[in-house]
Design a protein around this motif. Structure first.
Motif, PDB file in Angstrom:
ATOM      1  N   THR A 225      -3.105  16.883  16.107  1.00 37.54           N
ATOM      2  CA  THR A 225      -2.891  16.562  17.513  1.00 37.54           C
ATOM      3  C   THR A 225      -3.104  17.810  18.361  1.00 37.54           C
ATOM      4  N   GLU A 315       2.336  11.409  18.470  1.00 36.29           N
ATOM      5  CA  GLU A 315       1.650  12.701  18.408  1.00 36.29           C
ATOM      6  C   GLU A 315       2.648  13.845  18.260  1.00 36.29           C
ATOM      7  N   HIS A 355      -0.717   6.508  14.442  1.00 35.00           N
ATOM      8  CA  HIS A 355      -1.652   7.285  15.261  1.00 35.00           C
ATOM      9  C   HIS A 355      -3.074   6.756  15.103  1.00 35.00           C
TER      10      HIS A 355
END
Length: 685
Positions: A225, A315, A355
Motif C-alpha cells: 500500500t 490498506e 484489498h
C-alpha cells in the motif's frame, strides 16, 4: 662580480637554447640591465604562476596543484626538461629554509607561453574577461559519449579475453514473461497507480499528489500500500514475524503477538460479543494498529455503503503487516510461506483478499490479479481462500489471456482444473479472445479458434446446467430448439449434486458480465447448436460426463465454503448447507480451520450468573442457548463434586417448577363495560 655570475647564483639560465626567437635576445639584454630585485614571497609566486598558467588551456590540465607546487618542483623535478644537467634552478633561502624561484624564470616561462600561443592571444571585452569558449570547443576531440563508447568497447574486449582464456563464453540472458515462474509477483504491479497511469496517464493520476509531496509526513516505504498523510505515524504495533523453518526450498514464517497485543485482542473479542460497533471504535482509538478491529470495522463501513473508509481501513491493516515483515520475507520470490492454520496469520490472508476485491471494483484488475497470485503463493498446498475460483475472472478482466492459458496447461495434470466450471468456461473464452487479436498470423488464429471451439463444447457437455442461468443474467432469450431440448432443460439443474450447484452459482454470479458481448454470444450460440447435434448423435462423451457428475462433487472442502462466504454472492450463499449457515460467521475469521494452531487462548470469562442469586440464574435460563453445565463448571473433585452435582439437580428442579408455574398463569380479562350516552343510541356524535 659580473652579471653572469649573479645570474648563476639566482638560478637563471646560463646557456640558452641554440634556436631562439627573433626578439628574445633583445629581451635578455634588457633583463641584464635591470637592477636586482628581492626574491618574491611564496604568495606572490603562487599568484604569478596562476596568472601565467591562465593563458594556456592545456597548462591548466597538466599543471600540478598550486598548493603543492613548491614540493613537486623540489622533490620530483630535480632536473627539469630543457635544463642542462648539473644546474639547479632552485636556491635555498637561508632565512626561511624554503625553496625560492626568481623572477627571471617566470619571465622566461611567460615568454615561451606567449610565443607558443600567439594565435590564441587573450581578447578582452569591456570587462577585461578572457573569451576562450570557441577555442575550447575547437580543440575538443573526445566527447563524453565517445569516452563511454570506448570504455564499453574496452570492457567487452576484456570480457572476451577472460572468456577465451577460461574456455567459457559470456552470454546475456533476458528474462521474459514465459520463462518466469507462474506465480511470479512484480513489485510495480502491486501498486494500483501503475495500472491507472497506463489507462489515464501519469499527469492525471499524480496531478494532485505532486503538489502535496513536499508536505508529506514521513512514513516507511511499502509495496502493498501507499501510506497516507491522514494515517497516524507508525509505532510498534506488537506484531512481529519469525522464521520458523526452511524446508524444501521454501521458508516458513509466522506472525507473533506480544503480551500487549494479546490483551488488545481479548478486548476486541469482548467488543464483538457486545454487538456494539462503538466499542470497536473505542478500542481503535487506544490501539490504532489493531488488525482485527480494522478488518471488522471495514466490514461495518462497507455495509453502510462507505466504500472509501472501508478500503482505507484495509490498506492501513496491510501497512501494519508489512511494517512487521521479517527481513528475509519476500513477496516476489514465491518461496515465502505462511500457514493459515495459525491464528496470527489468518488476518493477513483476509486483508489481502479484501484489498484484492476493492482493487477489482476500483477498476484495477491487473493489480488485483497480482494480489491473487500472492495469496496463492503464500500457502499453495492448502489454498485456504481458494484463489483458484477467482484467478480466472481476474485474468480475463485484466486481459491476461496468455497467463490464464499457461496456468491451465501447467496445473491441469495435478489439479484437474477442468473439473471446475470456472476454468472449463474461462479457458476457451481466453482462446477466443486471443484468436481475435490482429497481430496474430492466420495459422495461429485458426489454431486458437479450433482450440476454443473444442473446449467450449466440452464445457457445455460436462456442465450443461450453466447455459440457461448464464443466458438469463445476460438478458438473452434462448432459441426454441434449445428451450425444447431436455439436455439444457430444468431437469439437469435439479439432478446436479449440491456441491456442483455451489460451484456453478459462484461462477455464474461472478463471470456473467464477461459473456454479455454480442460477438461472444454469437460464438456461444454456434457451439450450443453443435453440442445439440452431438447429443442427438449419441456422443459417448455425453453419457461419460453424466456418470462423472454423479460420482464427483460429493464433499465440499472447507476452503470453498470460506470462499463463497467471502465472495458475498447471494445465489452462491443460498446453496450453503445448514451446518455452515447455522454457525456464527465472523468477518475477522470466517470458518476457522478445524485443525487450527492456537498459540494463546482467550481467558474464561467469569459470569455473574455463576456466583449470582437463584433469581438471576432463573432469568438466564429463559434464554434459548442457556446451559447450566457450561455456565457453572464444577471446579471441585471427590465429595465436593458430588455436592455440586446435587446442587445442580436441585436448581434444575426449581427452574422446572418455576417454568410450569409461569406457564399455568392465566390473567383474567377485565369485563367490558358499555358506555352509553344520554340519548341511549350508543353512537358517537
Amino acid at each position: 662580480m659580473s652579471s653572469r655570475g649573479l645570474r648563476k647564483l639566482r638560478g637563471e639560465r646560463v646557456q640558452e637554447p641554440l634556436t631562439h626567437p627573433a626578439g628574445q635576445e633583445e629581451e635578455e639584454e634588457e633583463e641584464e640591465e635591470r637592477p636586482l630585485e628581492p626574491a618574491p614571497t611564496r604568495k606572490q609566486r603562487r599568484n604569478k604562476k596562476n596568472k601565467a598558467a591562465a593563458g594556456n588551456l592545456y597548462r591548466l590540465i597538466s599543471e600540478p596543484d598550486a598548493e603543492n607546487d613548491a614540493e613537486n618542483y623540489a622533490v620530483n623535478e630535480e632536473n627539469p626538461p630543457g635544463e642542462p644537467d648539473g644546474i639547479s634552478l632552485r636556491l635555498k633561502d637561508p632565512l626561511t629554509e624554503e625553496d625560492d624561484q626568481t623572477e627571471a624564470i617566470q619571465n622566461i616561462e611567460n615568454d615561451e607561453i606567449e610565443k607558443k600561443n600567439e594565435s590564441d592571444v587573450l581578447q578582452t571585452n569591456s570587462n577585461n574577461k578572457p573569451k576562450r569558449k570557441k577555442k575550447r570547443k575547437k580543440n575538443r576531440t573526445n566527447t563524453p559519449a565517445d569516452f563511454q563508447e570506448g570504455a564499453t568497447d574496452d570492457i567487452d574486449s576484456i570480457l572476451q579475453e577472460i572468456d577465451g582464456s577460461n574456455g567459457f563464453q559470456y552470454h546475456t540472458h533476458t528474462v521474459s514473461a514465459d520463462t518466469r515462474p507462474l506465480l511470479y509477483v512484480e513489485h510495480r504491479n502491486l501498486n494500483p497507480e501503475t495500472e491507472l497511469k497506463r489507462y489515464f496517464g501519469a499527469r492525471a493520476v499524480l496531478g494532485e499528489q505532486r503538489s502535496k509531496q513536499r508536505h508529506r509526513s514521513l512514513h516507511r516505504s511499502t509495496w502493498l500500500t501507499t501510506p497516507k498523510d491522514t494515517w497516524p505515524r507508525y509505532t510498534k504495533t506488537g506484531i512481529s514475524m519469525q522464521l520458523l523453518e526452511t524446508k524444501g526450498g521454501a521458508q516458513y514464517f509466522s506472525f507473533e503477538h506480544n503480551r500487549d497485543y494479546q490483551q488488545a485482542q481479548f478486548k476486541f473479542l469482548d467488543a464483538v460479543d457486545s454487538m456494539d460497533p462503538n466499542n470497536i471504535l473505542a478500542l481503535l482509538h487506544v490501539n490504532p494498529h489493531h488488525i482485527d478491529s480494522l478488518l471488522q470495522l471495514s466490514d461495518i463501513c462497507r455495509m453502510q455503503e462507505d466504500q472509501e473508509m472501508a478500503r482505507d481501513l484495509i490498506e492501513k491493516a496491510l501497512y501494519c503487516f508489512e511494517s512487521a515483515f521479517h527481513p528475509v520475507f519476500s513477496l516476489t520470490s514465491g518461496n515465502s510461506r505462511l500457514d493459515y492454520r495459525r491464528t496470527e496469520n489468518r488476518s493477513f490472508f483476509l486483508a489481502l483478499y479484501k484489498h484484492m476485491v476493492f482493487l477489482e471494483k476500483r477498476g484495477c484488475p491487473r493489480t488485483a490479479l497480482e494480489f491473487c497470485k500472492l495469496i496463492r503463493s503464500l500457502d499453495p498446498d492448502s489454498d485456504p481462500l481458494c484463489a483458484l475460483l477467482i484467478i480466472d475472472f481476474l485474468a480475463l478482466r485484466a486481459r491476461e489471456y496468455a497467463f490464464l492459458i499457461r496456468l491451465y496447461e501447467e496445473w491441469e495434470f495435478h489439479l484437474n482444473l477442468s473439473q471446475l466450471p470456472n476454468f472449463a468456461f474461462s479457458v476457451p473464452l481466453a482462446y477466443y479472445h486471443l484468436s481475435q487479436q490482429e497481430d496474430m498470423s492466420d495459422t495461429e488464429c485458426t489454431q486458437k479458434q479450433e482450440r476454443a471451439k473444442r473446449l467450449i463444447q466440452n464445457a457445455l457437455i460436462v456442465f450443461p446446467s450453466v447455459l440457461m442461468p448464464l443466458l438469463d443474467l445476460c438478458g438473452v432469450q434462448a432459441d426454441q430448439a434449445v428451450l425444447s431440448h431436455n439436455f439444457f432443460g430444468v431437469g439437469v439443474q435439479i439432478r446436479q449434486p449440491s456441491a456442483l450447484k455451489q460451484l456453478v452459482e459462484l461462477f455464474i454470479g461472478r463471470n456473467w458480465m464477461l459473456w454479455k458481448e454480442a460477438r461472444i454470444m454469437s460464438w456461444l450460440e454456434e457451439n450450443v447448436k453443435e453440442v445439440l447435434r452431438r447429443v442427438d448423435a449419441k456422443d459417448p462423451l455425453v453419457q461419460e460426463s453424466e456418470n462423472k457428475r454423479r460420482i464427483r462433487y460429493q464433499n465440499v472442502p472447507r476452503n470453498i465454503y470460506r470462499h463463497i462466504i467471502l465472495s458475498e454472492i447471494k445465489e452462491a450463499i443460498a446453496t450453503l448447507p445448514p451446518e455452515i449457515t447455522s454457525q456464527p460467521v465472523m468477518g475477522y475469521d470466517p470458518l476457522p480451520p478445524l485443525d487450527g494452531i492456537v498459540t494463546y487462548s482467550r481467558p474464561e470469562r467469569v459470569t455473574q450468573a455463576a456466583d449470582g442469586s437463584t433469581l438471576s440464574l432463573f432469568f438466564r435460563s429463559l434464554l434459548p442457548n442457556f446451559n447450566l453445565q457450561e455456565d457453572r463448571r464444577p471446579n471441585m473433585e471427590g465429595e465436593g463434586a458430588e455436592v455440586q452435582h446435587e446442587l445442580n439437580q436441585g436448581v434444575n428442579r426449581l427452574m422446572a417448577a418455576m417454568r410450569d408455574m409461569l406457564a399455568n398463569i392465566r390473567f383474567q380479562e377485565p369485563p367490558q363495560e358499555e358506555y352509553q350516552d344520554g340519548d341511549g343510541d350508543g353512537e358517537w356524535d
